[in-house]
Design a protein around this motif. Structure first.
Motif, short mmCIF file in Angstrom:
data_model
loop_
_atom_site.label_atom_id
_atom_site.label_comp_id
_atom_site.label_asym_id
_atom_site.label_seq_id
_atom_site.Cartn_x
_atom_site.Cartn_y
_atom_site.Cartn_z
N GLY A 32 0.81 -1.21 0.00
CA GLY A 32 0.00 0.00 0.00
C GLY A 32 0.84 1.25 0.00
N ASP A 33 0.32 2.29 0.62
CA ASP A 33 0.96 3.60 0.67
C ASP A 33 1.82 3.68 1.93
OD1 ASP A 33 1.64 6.28 0.91
OD2 ASP A 33 -0.40 7.03 0.70
N GLY A 36 0.54 6.04 4.31
CA GLY A 36 -0.90 5.97 4.50
C GLY A 36 -1.31 5.60 5.92
N VAL A 55 -1.76 -4.28 -2.01
CA VAL A 55 -2.79 -3.24 -1.87
C VAL A 55 -2.32 -2.01 -2.65
CG1 VAL A 55 -3.95 -1.72 -0.23
CG2 VAL A 55 -3.50 -4.11 0.38
N ALA A 58 -3.11 3.82 -3.95
CA ALA A 58 -4.25 4.74 -4.06
C ALA A 58 -5.29 4.53 -2.97
CB ALA A 58 -4.91 4.59 -5.44
N THR A 59 -5.25 3.40 -2.27
CA THR A 59 -6.21 3.18 -1.19
C THR A 59 -5.93 4.08 0.00
OG1 THR A 59 -4.86 1.45 -0.16
CG2 THR A 59 -6.51 0.74 -1.79
N ALA A 61 -3.88 3.33 2.36
CA ALA A 61 -3.61 2.47 3.53
C ALA A 61 -2.20 1.91 3.47
CB ALA A 61 -4.61 1.32 3.57
#
Length: 126
Positions: A32-33, A36, A55, A58-59, A61
């Protein structure tokens, strides 16, 4: 959605480890990020932290997936109890500089977020 076309799976190149008090190591992946909102995701049994879908950043998370003691790249913890793994998670969060996070679990790991939350509410583990 077909996994082979639409999902990128995490692999051993994504693996990290963290050393716990007492010398055991826990294997984990992050996806993910990186900046995030932190989420600890607990895999079901008998799986490990690898093989979970990546993941997208852009989520928003930052998803941390630790391996259970004795599974995959995590050292075993003889005579372990569920509460013992919760302490590991609290230590990991602190070591990773994560002090506020969400918890997600599925299948056999559904109980883990409750235990980890209770442990983390008791204060930092060092």
């Amino acid at each position: 959605m077909r996994r082979s076309q639409d999902m990128t799976m995490l692999t051993a190149k994504d693996l990290r480890t963290i050393k716990l008090p007492g010398g055991r190591r826990v294997g984990y992946v992050e996806t993910g990020d990186p900046s995030g909102r932190p989420v600890f995701m607990f895999h079901g049994l008998p799986g490990g932290c690898l093989g979970v879908p990546a993941v997208p950043a852009a989520t928003g998370a930052r998803v941390v997936v630790p391996g259970r003691p004795g599974y995959g790249y995590s050292d075993p913890l003889p005579r372990r109890r569920i509460a013992d793994w919760s302490r590991d998670i609290a230590f990991m969060a602190s070591a990773l500089g994560i002090y506020r996070f969400a918890l997600v679990g599925s299948q056999w790991a559904a109980h883990t977020p409750w235990r980890a939350a209770a442990q983390c509410l008791r204060g930092p583990v060092r």
